[in-house]
Design a protein around this motif. Structure first.
Motif, short mmCIF file in Angstrom:
data_model
loop_
_atom_site.label_atom_id
_atom_site.label_comp_id
_atom_site.label_asym_id
_atom_site.label_seq_id
_atom_site.Cartn_x
_atom_site.Cartn_y
_atom_site.Cartn_z
N SER A 56 4.70 16.74 -2.08
CA SER A 56 6.05 16.18 -2.25
C SER A 56 6.69 15.89 -0.90
O SER A 56 7.34 14.85 -0.73
CB SER A 56 6.93 17.15 -3.03
OG SER A 56 6.48 17.27 -4.35
N THR A 57 6.49 16.79 0.05
CA THR A 57 7.03 16.58 1.40
C THR A 57 6.39 15.37 2.06
O THR A 57 7.08 14.57 2.71
CB THR A 57 6.82 17.84 2.25
OG1 THR A 57 7.46 18.94 1.60
CG2 THR A 57 7.39 17.68 3.65
N GLU A 58 5.09 15.23 1.87
CA GLU A 58 4.39 14.05 2.41
C GLU A 58 4.98 12.77 1.82
O GLU A 58 5.21 11.79 2.55
CB GLU A 58 2.90 14.11 2.12
CG GLU A 58 2.12 15.09 2.95
CD GLU A 58 0.64 15.09 2.59
OE1 GLU A 58 0.08 14.01 2.32
OE2 GLU A 58 0.06 16.19 2.57
N ALA A 59 5.22 12.76 0.53
CA ALA A 59 5.80 11.59 -0.12
C ALA A 59 7.19 11.30 0.43
O ALA A 59 7.54 10.14 0.68
CB ALA A 59 5.84 11.78 -1.63
N GLN A 60 7.99 12.34 0.62
CA GLN A 60 9.34 12.15 1.16
C GLN A 60 9.29 11.62 2.59
O GLN A 60 10.07 10.73 2.96
CB GLN A 60 10.12 13.47 1.12
CG GLN A 60 10.51 13.90 -0.26
CD GLN A 60 11.13 15.29 -0.28
OE1 GLN A 60 11.18 15.99 0.73
NE2 GLN A 60 11.59 15.70 -1.46
N THR A 61 8.37 12.15 3.37
CA THR A 61 8.21 11.67 4.76
C THR A 61 7.78 10.21 4.77
O THR A 61 8.31 9.41 5.55
CB THR A 61 7.18 12.54 5.51
OG1 THR A 61 7.61 13.90 5.47
CG2 THR A 61 7.01 12.09 6.94
N MET A 62 6.84 9.88 3.90
CA MET A 62 6.39 8.48 3.81
C MET A 62 7.57 7.57 3.43
O MET A 62 7.70 6.47 3.97
CB MET A 62 5.26 8.35 2.79
CG MET A 62 3.94 8.97 3.23
SD MET A 62 2.71 9.02 1.91
CE MET A 62 2.34 7.29 1.70
N LYS A 101 5.25 -4.11 2.68
CA LYS A 101 6.22 -3.36 1.87
C LYS A 101 5.57 -2.88 0.58
O LYS A 101 5.72 -1.72 0.19
CB LYS A 101 7.44 -4.23 1.55
CG LYS A 101 8.37 -4.46 2.70
CD LYS A 101 9.54 -5.33 2.26
CE LYS A 101 10.41 -5.73 3.43
NZ LYS A 101 11.50 -6.61 3.02
N LYS A 102 4.88 -3.82 -0.08
CA LYS A 102 4.23 -3.49 -1.36
C LYS A 102 3.19 -2.40 -1.15
O LYS A 102 3.11 -1.44 -1.95
CB LYS A 102 3.58 -4.76 -1.94
CG LYS A 102 2.81 -4.53 -3.21
CD LYS A 102 3.74 -4.41 -4.39
CE LYS A 102 2.91 -4.43 -5.65
NZ LYS A 102 3.25 -3.37 -6.56
N ALA A 103 2.39 -2.49 -0.11
CA ALA A 103 1.35 -1.50 0.16
C ALA A 103 1.97 -0.13 0.42
O ALA A 103 1.49 0.90 -0.11
CB ALA A 103 0.51 -1.94 1.35
N LYS A 104 3.03 -0.08 1.22
CA LYS A 104 3.69 1.21 1.53
C LYS A 104 4.34 1.79 0.28
O LYS A 104 4.25 3.00 0.04
CB LYS A 104 4.72 1.01 2.63
CG LYS A 104 4.10 0.67 3.97
CD LYS A 104 4.64 1.56 5.03
CE LYS A 104 4.00 1.14 6.36
NZ LYS A 104 3.65 2.27 7.15
N GLN A 105 4.97 0.94 -0.54
CA GLN A 105 5.59 1.41 -1.78
C GLN A 105 4.53 1.99 -2.72
O GLN A 105 4.75 3.04 -3.34
CB GLN A 105 6.34 0.27 -2.47
CG GLN A 105 7.59 -0.16 -1.76
CD GLN A 105 8.19 -1.44 -2.36
OE1 GLN A 105 7.60 -2.09 -3.22
NE2 GLN A 105 9.37 -1.81 -1.85
N ASP A 106 3.41 1.30 -2.83
CA ASP A 106 2.32 1.79 -3.68
C ASP A 106 1.79 3.13 -3.18
O ASP A 106 1.52 4.04 -3.98
CB ASP A 106 1.18 0.76 -3.75
CG ASP A 106 1.55 -0.47 -4.56
OD1 ASP A 106 2.56 -0.43 -5.30
OD2 ASP A 106 0.83 -1.50 -4.46
N ALA A 107 1.63 3.25 -1.86
CA ALA A 107 1.14 4.51 -1.28
C ALA A 107 2.11 5.66 -1.56
O ALA A 107 1.69 6.77 -1.91
CB ALA A 107 0.91 4.35 0.21
N ILE A 108 3.41 5.38 -1.43
CA ILE A 108 4.43 6.40 -1.71
C ILE A 108 4.38 6.80 -3.18
O ILE A 108 4.40 7.99 -3.52
CB ILE A 108 5.83 5.89 -1.32
CG1 ILE A 108 5.93 5.71 0.19
CG2 ILE A 108 6.92 6.83 -1.84
CD1 ILE A 108 7.16 4.93 0.65
#
Length: 169
Positions: A59-65, A81-88
């Motif tokens: 969860s912390t990793e997701a918040q940091t991302m 943007k799409k790639a980063k949103q998908d990764a998050i």
């Protein structure tokens, strides 16, 4: 008070209270005096804390991302943007799935608790059943549960006897 009256009325009419023998046990007291139960609780706490740390880490990793994404969003192309949103989203989903795996209704913690506690509970049940059969008790109530028992004579409390039968004290 109404619960007690209903319980008393049920017992007198249905079971014929004059001919029946009753006993009480205090499951909290019994469990506190069984070292295996305390060890099992410690194991469950340790495992739960370890798994909780794993879930929180994801969860912390997701918040940091997400925070990094917010800081960089103006510099990113639509594809980035799409790639980063998908990764998050994937990281958040992974955290949610891990939480469900460990702490869900049929999760690992439930299975571990069942594996550790069922043998202890079965042993206690069998000891209570043996004592009830030996002494002719038709009903054994747990005074520790919220059953509305206001008073129970210590003479009918068989908690120490159950512990003795299990080999404790």
């Amino acid at each position: 008070m109404k619960k007690i009256f209903i319980l008393f009325a049920f017992l007198t009419t249905t079971l014929g209270i004059n001919a029946q023998k009753f006993a009480l046990v205090d499951m909290e007291y019994i469990l506190k005096n069984i070292p295996a139960y305390e060890r099992a609780n410690e194991q469950l706490t340790q495992v739960s804390n370890k798994w909780q740390a794993e879930v929180e880490s994801l969860s912390t990793e997701a918040q940091t991302m997400y925070k990094n994404y917010q800081n960089e969003v103006v510099f990113l192309s639509a594809e980035q943007k799409k790639a980063k949103q998908d990764a998050i989203m994937q990281k958040e989903q992974a955290a949610a799935q891990l939480k469900q795996k460990y702490f869900g209704p049929e999760g690992e913690l439930y299975k571990k608790r069942t594996a550790l506690m069922t043998p202890i509970q079965d042993e206690i049940y069998n000891a209570v059943k043996d004592i009830a059969d030996l002494r002719g008790y038709q009903l054994v109530l747990d005074r520790a549960s919220d059953s509305g028992i206001i008073f129970g004579s210590p003479r009918i409390d068989i908690s120490d006897e159950v512990l003795s039968k299990l080999g404790y004290k």
